[in-house]
Design an enzyme around this catalytic site. Sequence first.
Site, short mmCIF file in Angstrom:
data_model
loop_
_atom_site.label_atom_id
_atom_site.label_comp_id
_atom_site.label_asym_id
_atom_site.label_seq_id
_atom_site.Cartn_x
_atom_site.Cartn_y
_atom_site.Cartn_z
N VAL A 143 10.85 -7.16 9.54
CA VAL A 143 11.99 -6.24 9.64
C VAL A 143 11.64 -5.21 10.72
O VAL A 143 10.53 -4.67 10.73
CB VAL A 143 12.25 -5.55 8.29
CG1 VAL A 143 13.38 -4.55 8.40
CG2 VAL A 143 12.56 -6.60 7.22
N MET B 92 0.84 -1.20 0.00
CA MET B 92 0.00 0.00 0.00
C MET B 92 0.88 1.25 0.00
O MET B 92 0.40 2.35 0.31
CB MET B 92 -0.95 -0.01 1.19
CG MET B 92 -1.92 -1.20 1.12
SD MET B 92 -3.44 -0.94 2.04
CE MET B 92 -2.83 -0.70 3.67
N HIS C 161 9.33 -3.41 3.36
CA HIS C 161 8.94 -3.64 1.96
C HIS C 161 10.18 -3.94 1.12
O HIS C 161 10.15 -4.82 0.25
CB HIS C 161 8.26 -2.39 1.38
CG HIS C 161 6.97 -2.01 2.04
ND1 HIS C 161 6.83 -0.85 2.78
CD2 HIS C 161 5.77 -2.61 2.07
CE1 HIS C 161 5.58 -0.76 3.23
NE2 HIS C 161 4.92 -1.82 2.82
N SER D 51 6.59 -0.24 9.98
CA SER D 51 5.23 -0.13 9.45
C SER D 51 5.05 1.27 8.87
O SER D 51 5.63 2.24 9.39
CB SER D 51 4.23 -0.33 10.59
OG SER D 51 2.96 0.15 10.21
N SER D 52 4.26 1.36 7.82
CA SER D 52 3.98 2.68 7.23
C SER D 52 3.32 3.58 8.25
O SER D 52 3.44 4.81 8.20
CB SER D 52 3.08 2.53 6.00
OG SER D 52 3.64 1.59 5.12
P1 AMP Z 1 1.48 -3.00 3.45
O1 AMP Z 1 2.07 -1.97 2.54
O2 AMP Z 1 1.51 -2.61 4.89
O3 AMP Z 1 0.16 -3.53 2.99
O4 AMP Z 1 2.49 -4.24 3.38
C1 AMP Z 1 2.85 -4.83 2.17
C2 AMP Z 1 3.65 -6.07 2.44
O5 AMP Z 1 4.82 -5.72 3.19
C3 AMP Z 1 2.89 -7.12 3.28
O6 AMP Z 1 3.20 -8.41 2.79
C4 AMP Z 1 3.45 -6.90 4.65
O7 AMP Z 1 3.38 -8.04 5.48
C5 AMP Z 1 4.88 -6.54 4.34
N1 AMP Z 1 5.49 -5.83 5.46
C6 AMP Z 1 5.03 -4.69 6.05
N2 AMP Z 1 5.83 -4.35 7.09
C7 AMP Z 1 6.81 -5.29 7.15
C8 AMP Z 1 7.92 -5.50 8.01
N3 AMP Z 1 8.20 -4.67 9.01
N4 AMP Z 1 8.71 -6.57 7.77
C9 AMP Z 1 8.44 -7.43 6.75
N5 AMP Z 1 7.40 -7.28 5.90
C10 AMP Z 1 6.58 -6.24 6.11
#
Ligand code: AMP
Length: 282
Positions: free
Chosen positions: A175, A27, A34, A184-185
Amino acid sequence: MFSSVLGATISGFRQNLTGSVAFVPTMGALHQGHLQLIAQAQEIADHVGASIFVNPTQFDQAEDLEKYPRPIAEDLQLLHDVDCDFCYHPTEKDIYPEGIPRLKSYDLGYLDEILEGAYRDGHYQGVANVVYRLLDLIKPDYLVMGMKDYQQIMVVQRMIDAEKLAVEIVKVPTVREESGLARSSRNTRLTDEQRKNASAIYRNLNKLRSSRARAAEDWKTAKEGFAEDLAQAGFHQIDYIALADADTLQLLEDYDDTKRMIVLVAAYIGDVRLIDNMKLGT
Ligand code: AMP
């Protein structure tokens, strides 16, 4: 060479790729988590693509959707810098050509009723729908996902099985920031102080990891201590601190060393809801 792919051009773009494709749906508001997914994808496939789409159907709160960060220019630059091959950046109409009320309803069983499924109404139906649409357009060999969203991986696997899609999920460990806070975003919405205090989640998860800690107290006592420590750190609402079977996500009342176990947490600090999890070792 990096390509930013918009709208309907994705199908033609995909047809011109030969060799294997690994896909990382996101997202946006990209961070090291990411980028680790992209790096993992680059190890296993000939081509690596990401997508950036803030999916409205997986938000249960309008305000969270509104406040979700969208630094698209920076994101595209980051993907370019790490040698990602392409980024698909669709509009809502590209993903939901028949409109949002026409979502498909997936049988997610128990997964839709517990933890994130229980606290975020419709969230996983939104996730299953958007991932299905993206996989249908991009047709990757590998779907690379983060274990931070542990339950999400299980939901997507269920959708893949139901739709009989030929794609393999590759799971990447969480991570973390230096403090241990899962990247996290949403972390960008924390104040410096909240960000520092939010590492209490990791500290407590880590404490539970060793079997020595588990021998000292039962789960109920451990959970109470966890909750108290989060409250001290400024978490004002805890949605859950749960112990589960790591293979099925069946919730457990107490430790069960015959099972692989995982602890999952969701809690609010300020107006930001954070989630995290950790498998318990021996
Ligand atoms: P999102 O943009 O939050 O929907 O995440 C996109 C992808 O990145 C998903 O598969 C999440 O699980 C992964 N992701 C988000 N944060 C992390 C993190 N800290 N470590 C590893 N993968 C992550």
